[in-house]
Motif scaffolding. Structure first.
Motif, PDB file in Angstrom:
ATOM      1  N   TYR A 163      89.085  36.047  79.233  1.00 13.38           N
ATOM      2  CA  TYR A 163      88.347  36.869  78.038  1.00 13.38           C
ATOM      3  C   TYR A 163      88.459  35.765  76.846  1.00 13.38           C
ATOM      4  CZ  TYR A 163      92.834  38.095  76.205  1.00 13.38           C
ATOM      5  OH  TYR A 163      94.299  38.365  75.768  1.00 13.38           O
ATOM      6  N   ASP A 164      87.333  35.891  76.089  1.00 14.02           N
ATOM      7  CA  ASP A 164      87.283  34.941  74.817  1.00 14.02           C
ATOM      8  C   ASP A 164      87.881  35.384  73.682  1.00 14.02           C
ATOM      9  OD1 ASP A 164      85.958  32.569  73.497  1.00 14.02           O
ATOM     10  OD2 ASP A 164      85.231  34.189  72.332  1.00 14.02           O
ATOM     11  N   ALA A 165      89.182  34.952  73.347  1.00 17.01           N
ATOM     12  CA  ALA A 165      90.250  35.552  72.339  1.00 17.01           C
ATOM     13  C   ALA A 165      89.529  35.589  70.874  1.00 17.01           C
ATOM     14  CB  ALA A 165      91.471  34.927  72.173  1.00 17.01           C
ATOM     15  N   PRO A 184      87.423  39.467  65.900  1.00 11.13           N
ATOM     16  CA  PRO A 184      86.485  39.855  64.844  1.00 11.13           C
ATOM     17  C   PRO A 184      85.389  40.734  65.559  1.00 11.13           C
ATOM     18  CG  PRO A 184      86.083  37.603  65.542  1.00 11.13           C
ATOM     19  CD  PRO A 184      87.345  38.076  66.359  1.00 11.13           C
ATOM     20  N   ASP A 185      84.943  40.502  66.822  1.00 16.38           N
ATOM     21  CA  ASP A 185      83.669  41.085  66.951  1.00 16.38           C
ATOM     22  C   ASP A 185      83.715  42.299  67.976  1.00 16.38           C
ATOM     23  OD1 ASP A 185      82.701  38.794  65.994  1.00 16.38           O
ATOM     24  OD2 ASP A 185      82.306  37.876  67.922  1.00 16.38           O
ATOM     25  N   THR A 186      84.845  42.950  67.993  1.00 11.94           N
ATOM     26  CA  THR A 186      85.072  44.025  68.784  1.00 11.94           C
ATOM     27  C   THR A 186      86.025  44.962  68.161  1.00 11.94           C
ATOM     28  OG1 THR A 186      86.757  43.031  70.241  1.00 11.94           O
ATOM     29  CG2 THR A 186      84.634  43.012  70.943  1.00 11.94           C
ATOM     30  N   GLU A 187      85.894  46.269  68.865  1.00 11.13           N
ATOM     31  CA  GLU A 187      87.037  47.247  68.550  1.00 11.13           C
ATOM     32  C   GLU A 187      87.547  47.918  69.832  1.00 11.13           C
ATOM     33  OE1 GLU A 187      84.793  50.298  66.128  1.00 11.13           O
ATOM     34  OE2 GLU A 187      84.720  48.884  64.226  1.00 11.13           O
ATOM     35  N   GLU A 188      88.786  48.636  69.532  1.00 12.87           N
ATOM     36  CA  GLU A 188      89.422  49.424  70.770  1.00 12.87           C
ATOM     37  C   GLU A 188      89.563  48.398  72.047  1.00 12.87           C
ATOM     38  OE1 GLU A 188      90.495  52.326  70.334  1.00 12.87           O
ATOM     39  OE2 GLU A 188      89.527  52.883  68.506  1.00 12.87           O
ATOM     40  N   PHE A 189      89.793  47.023  71.784  1.00 20.99           N
ATOM     41  CA  PHE A 189      90.044  46.203  72.983  1.00 20.99           C
ATOM     42  C   PHE A 189      91.268  46.702  73.780  1.00 20.99           C
ATOM     43  CE2 PHE A 189      92.160  42.593  74.857  1.00 20.99           C
ATOM     44  CZ  PHE A 189      91.323  42.258  75.798  1.00 20.99           C
ATOM     45  N   ALA A 190      92.288  47.300  73.290  1.00 19.28           N
ATOM     46  CA  ALA A 190      93.335  47.794  74.014  1.00 19.28           C
ATOM     47  C   ALA A 190      93.010  49.179  75.105  1.00 19.28           C
ATOM     48  CB  ALA A 190      94.490  48.295  73.314  1.00 19.28           C
ATOM     49  N   ALA A 191      92.181  49.766  74.197  1.00 16.48           N
ATOM     50  CA  ALA A 191      91.420  51.118  74.955  1.00 16.48           C
ATOM     51  C   ALA A 191      90.779  50.614  76.225  1.00 16.48           C
ATOM     52  CB  ALA A 191      90.796  52.068  74.119  1.00 16.48           C
ATOM     53  N   LEU A 192      89.992  49.583  76.158  1.00 15.31           N
ATOM     54  CA  LEU A 192      88.910  49.121  77.068  1.00 15.31           C
ATOM     55  C   LEU A 192      89.971  48.759  78.250  1.00 15.31           C
ATOM     56  CD1 LEU A 192      86.442  48.207  78.371  1.00 15.31           C
ATOM     57  CD2 LEU A 192      86.667  45.925  77.078  1.00 15.31           C
ATOM     58  N   VAL A 205      77.557  45.728  78.211  1.00  8.02           N
ATOM     59  CA  VAL A 205      77.901  45.216  76.822  1.00  8.02           C
ATOM     60  C   VAL A 205      79.238  44.915  76.366  1.00  8.02           C
ATOM     61  CG1 VAL A 205      77.879  45.805  74.358  1.00  8.02           C
ATOM     62  CG2 VAL A 205      75.931  46.582  75.811  1.00  8.02           C
ATOM     63  N   ASN A 206      80.137  45.845  77.287  1.00 12.17           N
ATOM     64  CA  ASN A 206      81.695  45.354  77.080  1.00 12.17           C
ATOM     65  C   ASN A 206      81.907  43.983  77.731  1.00 12.17           C
ATOM     66  OD1 ASN A 206      82.274  47.627  75.715  1.00 12.17           O
ATOM     67  ND2 ASN A 206      82.549  49.001  77.454  1.00 12.17           N
ATOM     68  N   LEU A 207      81.169  43.873  78.936  1.00 11.41           N
ATOM     69  CA  LEU A 207      81.650  42.516  79.697  1.00 11.41           C
ATOM     70  C   LEU A 207      81.253  41.247  78.912  1.00 11.41           C
ATOM     71  CD1 LEU A 207      82.453  41.120  82.288  1.00 11.41           C
ATOM     72  CD2 LEU A 207      80.103  41.473  83.168  1.00 11.41           C
TER      73      LEU A 207
END
Length: 546
Positions: free
Chosen positions: A354-356, A361-369, A427-429
């Protein structure tokens, strides 16, 4: 100048000079150059080629005698459409442009897009039809690409189509439907007068009679507060769809308004990239779309990207045309697209692909995903989708490792039981790999009809006003109520499936259907037919009987 005159004389030495009787009279580039340089005849007399005119084609007339061997048609077939049907055959004086084995176009792999006609400078390739008196710029109505074109008009009727060189989505390029499907307006069965059902039969009526009947019956439903629903059109204009949703809300007092494409698409189904950017992608990931058939001009762009070195992954249960040109064809089981994409996300996260910089800055709930895709290990996803685990890993690495990767998906992925989940997973991908917000990288739906996007934009949705303003937001609702001068319903309405279920229960008494056929567009045709049978009054506005 003298050299140019000599070249023109050499060209016209073997070219028929009956310009006044030519189909390209007044539009021939060769004739224009000859006039400009004062060439009226050639000093170079000699043997001339004489070939039969290929006139049995329903779309294109091919006259090899008028060909000047400029090669424009060959390049258009190869570089615009990517089909490479035409090429130079034979040698020397016998050289001519031909299909494989010198076969007629009807016996070749030509799909009759007519792009060769658009670039031909003479009458070697011409479209069937009359010469137009004027051109009217418009937008093609066959698919969601949005191609601009010129309608050729003569004596008040459409007689053909001419490419629009300045079109932003397509340029000169058109497909067979856009270039030669103009005669649909004159097909037998086109409705020209209103029809009213009397004694179980549809009979012709005057406009006054039909409009009075609709006004009286819908007025009765409104006064009695009976249920009403409206279905908009993905083929009508923004203005017509706007008026329909406003009629439903401001006159009939209901938010029961939807269209066949509805709200199945995340973000309203908006492409994150322009069509022109497809050529800039380093990887194209095509899901649920036979794009060369459903959206041919976008298919041209895909092939152009491949010619520039782009990689291609196709995910489709069918062997669509581009599957034969793909680096990987993922032949997944129907309806398992969401599992496939979530499986790719799992691999990207598990292998640290993944692109750290984008995830922060561009996403939310990464841990939930990450937690939600943890069960989607390659072996599990392979068992569900039928795609080998090694192919899943290879595609995940390819997608994540490409600088500019673009997802293009069609209704085959979005119009299924898990369609919304599939689109959200795409979109998540793209988000976790940084493939959003850049030229040549993004998520792009190809809509099935020419104005599916416009219908949504105009508020033909049960939960949204025009501009995607929520109907259950009091502040937004008060603004629209003030603008329209009437109190508006407070709760979101019913979508198309719920409309017909409610009609079957007797809760919806009347319905207005604009330019749509829900029996064909809805996956549960039996539900639609049952709901239609339960209506007291049905109004259908369409070009043909449905």
């Amino acid at each position: 100048v003298a050299a140019r005159r000599i070249i023109l004389e050499l060209v016209v030495a073997g070219h028929p000079l009956e310009c006044s009787a030519c189909a390209q009279a007044g539009r021939c580039a060769l004739a224009g150059y000859c006039r400009a340089y004062g060439v009226r005849e050639s000093r170079f007399a000699g043997e001339r080629r004489v070939y039969p005119v290929e006139g049995g084609n329903p779309f294109i007339v091919r006259d090899p005698n008028r060909c000047i061997l400029c090669g424009k048609c060959v390049r258009a077939c190869a570089e615009i459409t990517g089909r490479e049907v035409l090429d130079f055959a034979y040698r020397g004086f016998s050289t001519r442009v031909a299909g494989f084995g010198d076969a007629a176009l009807l016996q070749s792999d030509c799909d009759f897009c007519g792009n060769c006609v658009a670039v031909c400078p003479t009458a070697a390739l011409t479209a069937r039809g009359q010469v137009p008196e004027k051109l009217v710029r418009t937008t093609c109505a066959f698919c969601g690409t949005g191609c601009n074109l010129h309608l050729g008009v003569r004596d008040g009727a459409v007689v053909g189509v001419v490419s629009d060189d300045e079109a932003p989505a397509n340029g000169k390029a058109l497909c067979v439907k856009g270039r030669f499907g103009w005669d649909v307006a004159y097909r037998p069965g086109r409705l020209t007068v209103p029809l009213v059902r009397r004694s179980g039969r549809l009979e012709e009526a005057s406009w006054d009679e039909a409009l009075d009947l609709v006004s009286r019956r819908l007025g009765g439903v409104r006064r009695e507060r009976g249920g009403f629903a409206a279905i908009g059109s993905t083929r009508c204009t923004n203005e017509e769809n706007y008026l329909l949703q406003r009629f439903a809300r401001a006159v009939m007092g209901t938010n029961n308004v939807d269209h066949p494409a509805g709200s199945r698409y995340t973000g309203g189904g908006v492409m994150t990239n322009s069509i022109g950017e497809i050529r800039e992608a380093g990887l194209l990931f095509l899901l649920g779309s036979n794009i060369t058939a459903s959206h041919p001009v976008i298919g041209y762009r895909v092939r152009q990207a491949l010619r520039r070195g782009a990689r291609l992954v196709v995910a489709d249960p069918r062997r669509v045309e581009l599957a034969g040109e793909a680096d990987r064809w993922l032949r997944l089981k129907p309806g398992t697209d969401a599992f496939l994409i979530n499986g790719l996300i799992h691999i990207v996260l598990a292998e640290g692909l993944y692109d750290a910089a984008s995830v922060g800055p561009d996403t939310e709930e990464f841990a939930a995903l990450a937690r939600s895709v943890a069960p989607y290990v390659p072996e599990y996803v392979s068992g569900v989708t039928g795609v080998p685990a090694e192919d899943l890993v290879a595609v995940a690495r390819l997608y994540a490792g490409t600088d500019r990767a673009m997802i293009i998906y069609g209704s085959g992925s979005s119009d299924q039981v898990y369609g919304a989940a599939t689109v959200a997973a795409m979109v998540n991908l793209a988000l976790v790999t940084g493939h959003l917000g850049r030229a040549g990288a993004g998520v792009n739906p190809v809509r099935g009809q020419n104005n599916a996007q416009g219908a949504s934009d105009m508020g033909v949705l049960p939960g949204f006003y025009p501009g995607y303003r929520r109907v259950d937001d009091p502040e937004i609702r008060s603004r629209f109520a003030a603008a329209w001068g009437v109190a508006l319903p407070e709760t979101p309405g019913l979508g198309i499936p719920e409309m017909f279920a409610a009609a079957g229960r007797g809760e919806i008494r009347a319905m207005y259907i604009l330019g749509a056929n829900p029996v064909l567009s809805n996956p549960d045709a039996a539900l639609v037919e049952s709901g239609l049978a339960g209506l007291d009054f049905l109004v259908v506005q369409d070009l043909f009987l449905s």
